[in-house]
Design a protein around this motif. Structure first.
Motif, mmCIF file in Angstrom:
data_model
loop_
_atom_site.group_PDB
_atom_site.id
_atom_site.type_symbol
_atom_site.label_atom_id
_atom_site.label_comp_id
_atom_site.label_asym_id
_atom_site.label_seq_id
_atom_site.Cartn_x
_atom_site.Cartn_y
_atom_site.Cartn_z
ATOM 1 N N ARG A 1 54.897 40.310 20.998
ATOM 2 C CA ARG A 1 55.323 38.854 21.319
ATOM 3 C C ARG A 1 55.478 38.997 22.992
ATOM 4 N NH1 ARG A 1 60.926 36.498 20.314
ATOM 5 N NH2 ARG A 1 61.169 38.298 21.919
ATOM 6 N N ASP A 2 56.309 39.918 23.180
ATOM 7 C CA ASP A 2 56.344 40.239 24.823
ATOM 8 C C ASP A 2 55.211 40.456 25.519
ATOM 9 O OD1 ASP A 2 59.111 39.521 23.979
ATOM 10 O OD2 ASP A 2 59.725 41.729 24.315
ATOM 11 N N LEU A 3 54.295 41.092 24.834
ATOM 12 C CA LEU A 3 53.209 41.498 25.728
ATOM 13 C C LEU A 3 52.180 40.304 25.734
ATOM 14 C CD1 LEU A 3 52.568 45.211 24.581
ATOM 15 C CD2 LEU A 3 53.224 44.397 27.014
ATOM 16 N N VAL A 4 51.952 39.624 24.760
ATOM 17 C CA VAL A 4 51.412 38.555 24.371
ATOM 18 C C VAL A 4 51.942 37.319 25.578
ATOM 19 C CG1 VAL A 4 50.310 36.710 23.121
ATOM 20 C CG2 VAL A 4 50.341 38.985 22.255
ATOM 21 N N TYR A 5 52.964 37.288 25.594
ATOM 22 C CA TYR A 5 53.512 36.273 26.661
ATOM 23 C C TYR A 5 53.235 36.697 27.911
ATOM 24 C CZ TYR A 5 56.174 33.807 22.937
ATOM 25 O OH TYR A 5 56.602 32.831 22.026
ATOM 26 N N ALA A 6 53.145 38.090 28.257
ATOM 27 C CA ALA A 6 52.956 38.514 29.494
ATOM 28 C C ALA A 6 51.458 38.508 29.720
ATOM 29 C CB ALA A 6 53.603 39.779 29.654
ATOM 30 N N GLY A 7 50.776 38.033 28.888
ATOM 31 C CA GLY A 7 49.241 37.822 29.269
ATOM 32 C C GLY A 7 48.351 39.028 28.601
ATOM 33 N N HIS A 8 48.922 39.854 27.834
ATOM 34 C CA HIS A 8 47.919 40.686 27.177
ATOM 35 C C HIS A 8 47.147 39.901 25.976
ATOM 36 C CE1 HIS A 8 49.758 44.623 28.708
ATOM 37 N NE2 HIS A 8 50.559 43.743 29.292
ATOM 38 N N VAL B 1 47.284 45.376 17.352
ATOM 39 C CA VAL B 1 46.466 45.692 18.449
ATOM 40 C C VAL B 1 46.566 44.686 19.688
ATOM 41 C CG1 VAL B 1 44.143 46.711 19.353
ATOM 42 C CG2 VAL B 1 44.895 47.051 17.074
ATOM 43 N N VAL B 2 46.785 45.093 20.872
ATOM 44 C CA VAL B 2 46.718 44.348 22.080
ATOM 45 C C VAL B 2 46.007 44.940 23.264
ATOM 46 C CG1 VAL B 2 48.968 43.137 21.460
ATOM 47 C CG2 VAL B 2 48.939 45.075 23.239
ATOM 48 N N SER B 3 45.535 44.187 24.375
ATOM 49 C CA SER B 3 44.884 44.809 25.036
ATOM 50 C C SER B 3 45.814 45.607 26.132
ATOM 51 C CB SER B 3 44.407 43.501 26.026
ATOM 52 O OG SER B 3 45.299 42.804 26.765
ATOM 53 N N ARG B 4 45.256 46.759 26.411
ATOM 54 C CA ARG B 4 45.765 47.738 27.204
ATOM 55 C C ARG B 4 46.739 47.062 28.381
ATOM 56 N NH1 ARG B 4 43.390 53.592 28.485
ATOM 57 N NH2 ARG B 4 42.826 53.462 26.459
ATOM 58 N N GLU B 5 45.758 46.172 29.128
ATOM 59 C CA GLU B 5 46.383 45.351 30.299
ATOM 60 C C GLU B 5 46.501 44.105 30.106
ATOM 61 O OE1 GLU B 5 47.043 47.038 33.023
ATOM 62 O OE2 GLU B 5 46.317 49.175 32.085
ATOM 63 N N PRO B 6 47.376 43.173 30.879
ATOM 64 C CA PRO B 6 47.215 42.034 30.936
ATOM 65 C C PRO B 6 46.203 41.227 31.151
ATOM 66 C CG PRO B 6 48.893 42.351 32.473
ATOM 67 C CD PRO B 6 48.249 43.811 31.864
ATOM 68 N N HIS B 7 45.540 40.059 30.647
ATOM 69 C CA HIS B 7 44.484 39.246 31.411
ATOM 70 C C HIS B 7 44.783 38.055 31.614
ATOM 71 C CE1 HIS B 7 41.968 42.966 30.291
ATOM 72 N NE2 HIS B 7 42.190 42.743 29.066
ATOM 73 N N ALA B 8 44.924 36.988 30.699
ATOM 74 C CA ALA B 8 45.038 35.738 30.950
ATOM 75 C C ALA B 8 45.906 35.270 29.714
ATOM 76 C CB ALA B 8 44.076 34.828 31.180
ATOM 77 N N PHE B 9 47.009 34.153 29.911
ATOM 78 C CA PHE B 9 47.943 33.884 28.898
ATOM 79 C C PHE B 9 47.173 33.004 28.020
ATOM 80 C CE2 PHE B 9 50.705 30.641 27.347
ATOM 81 C CZ PHE B 9 51.852 31.315 26.638
ATOM 82 N N SER B 10 47.412 33.196 26.742
ATOM 83 C CA SER B 10 46.681 32.418 25.852
ATOM 84 C C SER B 10 47.968 31.647 25.204
ATOM 85 C CB SER B 10 45.475 33.200 24.805
ATOM 86 O OG SER B 10 45.392 32.411 23.712
ATOM 87 N N ALA B 11 47.686 30.528 24.995
ATOM 88 C CA ALA B 11 48.672 29.458 24.167
ATOM 89 C C ALA B 11 48.733 29.587 22.897
ATOM 90 C CB ALA B 11 48.766 28.116 24.447
#
Lengths: 430, 145
Positions: B42-49, B71-81
């Motif tokens: 959750r924290d990583l997705v909120y941060a744009g991963h 599985v999330v992306s290694r780097e943040p890309h763009a926030f997705s609601a």
């Protein structure tokens, strides 16, 4: 596409030296069935031993851990054979005539993954939660070869069960059916011309497809590797879809459920009267989010392409598949097609929690198959087919589930088929 | 097998680490719970991963298995609601399952590890059986893909 089902009512099963169906009794030589089941390299390599037992309705018998339930059938006219692409050749099924042994099933039992297999009680309070307690069950109990991987063993037990069902089904080939039922759907234009004033309705059938031990096969193809596609409803009735999963017992669609899908049966009952049953759309429930998006996009696209007025959507499983369910429903509604969902609920033991892991205002027509968290006490049975070793560990059971006196306290999710999400069963809510 | 350059596996499952570490970047939450893995996701997705796999397991109910891999992306890309909604709904769904008195044996823990691993492998189109054979046979490094 037109299919005739010749229904042969089985009223008793007895072990015997010879194999035959006579006056509604199935006489079966367990050694012969076993030999046929084992005439497969994977079964031979992975199943150390197997034996048969019979469980009848009303007996003080508990079958556990249950892997699959299969109805024996045989194709007597027309192309193809039972379980195409897996047992029979891959010819398209769903036409001609198939003989069905009603009132009985082959049940495969034995440990595969300790916590994911279920219980069938043939009497007592647990029996009321599963329609399989009302069948004469020929149970194939398997033991694995030591060291074999679970997924290899799952495959072997799946094949052993299907082969046993094929062998038994073959005994009905020359038996005169007690009843013949006919099911027919039409081509798009043909159906439209025949029923110009009836709403066009399809069944969106979601298949469990999340990975090893969580798969469903269509004509032998692993559903997670398939794009959303169309089946004639009679293909489903004719064994095109088989269960290959070890998901939690209450809402797992066994092969028997696919063969006897109540949504298909009920849509046929209304076909030509209140609606025009166009087809089944089968779609998967993959773990990868891009797969979910693609599959649900395609479901909506096919609904629009077929100019449907409404669909019934059923899912298999809980949690992750809820997202597929809501994605499908939302997107189908957005292309102008009405939806009704069939699901079950995990609403907590008090029934007060939100039932699904996902939701949307467009998913506003829902039929429930029951609350899987409901607690039940299952009394001790005189006989156990299989083993109770895993009762503490199956989904819905917990440490201490199996009490010293042999009773089991657990959630109804331990019972095979208890909250089936095709609506196969008797639980619901008003 | 999906190309793993942008993948980060969040897991508390030691079997995933043993079978997949040669091919993927893994955040191993060794002492973490299922919920800890969800919170990290959750924290990583909120941060744009980007969220690549669904946070909830197949039919294994939350609080019935101790293991989870996401599985999330290694780097943040763009926030997705939309993804943020999926991951926060998953945490809500998790929290409604009451804690139970699990006392798993090593054998059952191994089964739970296997199920989590196979679900992950299915999502990644990773050859789960080959991973297990590596685990079983300890194939030497010369067999690296």
């Amino acid at each position: 596409m037109k299919l005739e089902l010749g229904l042969i009512q089985i009223k008793d099963i007895q072990f015997s030296k010879e194999c035959k169906v006579e006056n509604g009794t199935l006489f079966v030589n367990a050694d012969e069935v076993k030999a046929f089941a084992f005439a497969d390299d994977d079964v031979k390599a992975c199943v150390k031993d197997a034996h048969f037992d019979i469980a009848k309705p009303g007996e003080s018998v508990r079958i556990t851990p249950v892997k699959d339930v299969i109805e024996p059938r045989v194709k007597v006219e027309g192309p193809g054979g039972e379980f195409p692409g897996v047992i029979a050749k891959v010819d398209t099924v769903g036409t001609g005539r198939t003989h069905v042994m009603k009132g009985m099933a082959i049940v495969t039992a034995g440990k595969i993954v300790g916590f994911q297999e279920g219980v069938i009680d043939m009497s007592g309070p647990g029996a009321a939660y599963t329609d399989f307690s009302k069948l004469l069950n020929l149970v194939l109990v398997c033991d694995p070869v030591e060291g074999v991987h679970q997924h290899e063993y799952e495959h072997a037990v799946r094949i052993a069960g299907l082969r046993a069902a094929t062998f038994v089904g073959e005994l009905a080939r020359n038996v005169k059916p007690d009843e013949i039922k006919t099911y027919e759907t039409y081509g798009v234009k043909e159906g439209w011309e025949k029923f110009p004033n009836l709403p066009r309705v399809a069944y969106v059938h979601m298949l469990q497809s999340q990975g090893l031990l969580h798969d469903t096969y269509v004509y032998g193809v692993d559903a997670k590797k398939s794009l959303t596609t169309i089946l004639n409803p009679t293909e489903t009735m004719d064994g095109a879809i088989i269960s290959g999963n070890c998901v939690s017992a209450c809402d797992k669609n066994t092969t028997y459920h696919h063969q006897n899908n109540p949504v298909v049966e009920d849509l046929f009952a209304q076909h030509g009267k209140t609606l025009n049953y166009v087809c089944n759309i089968i779609t998967n429930e993959n773990v990868y989010l891009a797969d979910k998006q693609r599959s649900s996009d395609w479901t909506a696209k096919l609904c629009r392409l077929l100019d449907l007025d409404g669909v019934i959507v059923s899912q298999e499983g809980f949690g992750n598949p809820d997202t597929d369910l809501i994605m499908n429903t939302k997107k189908i509604e957005l292309v102008g097609v009405k939806t009704t969902i069939i699901t079950d609920e995990y609403a907590g033991q008090d029934g007060k929690s939100q039932s699904l892991a996902d939701a949307d205002p467009l998913a506003d027509a829902v039929v429930t198959g029951g609350n899987a968290n409901e607690v039940i006490i299952l009394p001790k049975m005189d006989k156990v087919i299989g083993t109770l070793d895993y009762v503490d560990k199956i989904a819905g059971g917990h440490a201490g589930s199996l009490r010293p006196d042999g009773t089991i306290e657990a959630e109804i999710q331990v019972i095979t088929g208890a909250t089936n999400e095709m609506g196969f069963g008797c639980l619901s809510a008003r | 097998m999906r190309r793993g350059t942008d993948y980060r596996i969040l897991t508390n499952n030691p079997l995933v680490v043993r079978c997949m570490e040669e091919w993927y970047s893994i955040d191993y939450l060794e002492a973490g719970s299922y919920r800890d893995v969800l919170v990290r996701a959750r924290d990583l997705v909120y941060a744009g991963h980007t969220l690549f796999t669904h946070p909830l397991a197949g039919s294994v109910k939350p609080n019935e298995t101790p293991y989870r891999s996401i599985v999330v992306s290694r780097e943040p890309h763009a926030f997705s609601a939309e993804q943020a909604e999926i991951v926060s709904n998953s945490l809500t769904a998790f929290d409604k399952f009451s804690e139970k008195d699990w006392q798993w044996s090593e054998k059952v823990l191994a089964d739970f590890q296997l199920i989590d691993y196979t679900l992950l492998a299915g999502a990644m189109e990773f050859d789960a059986a080959a991973g297990l054979d590596k685990e079983r046979n300890r194939i030497p490094d010369t067999n690296k893909k």
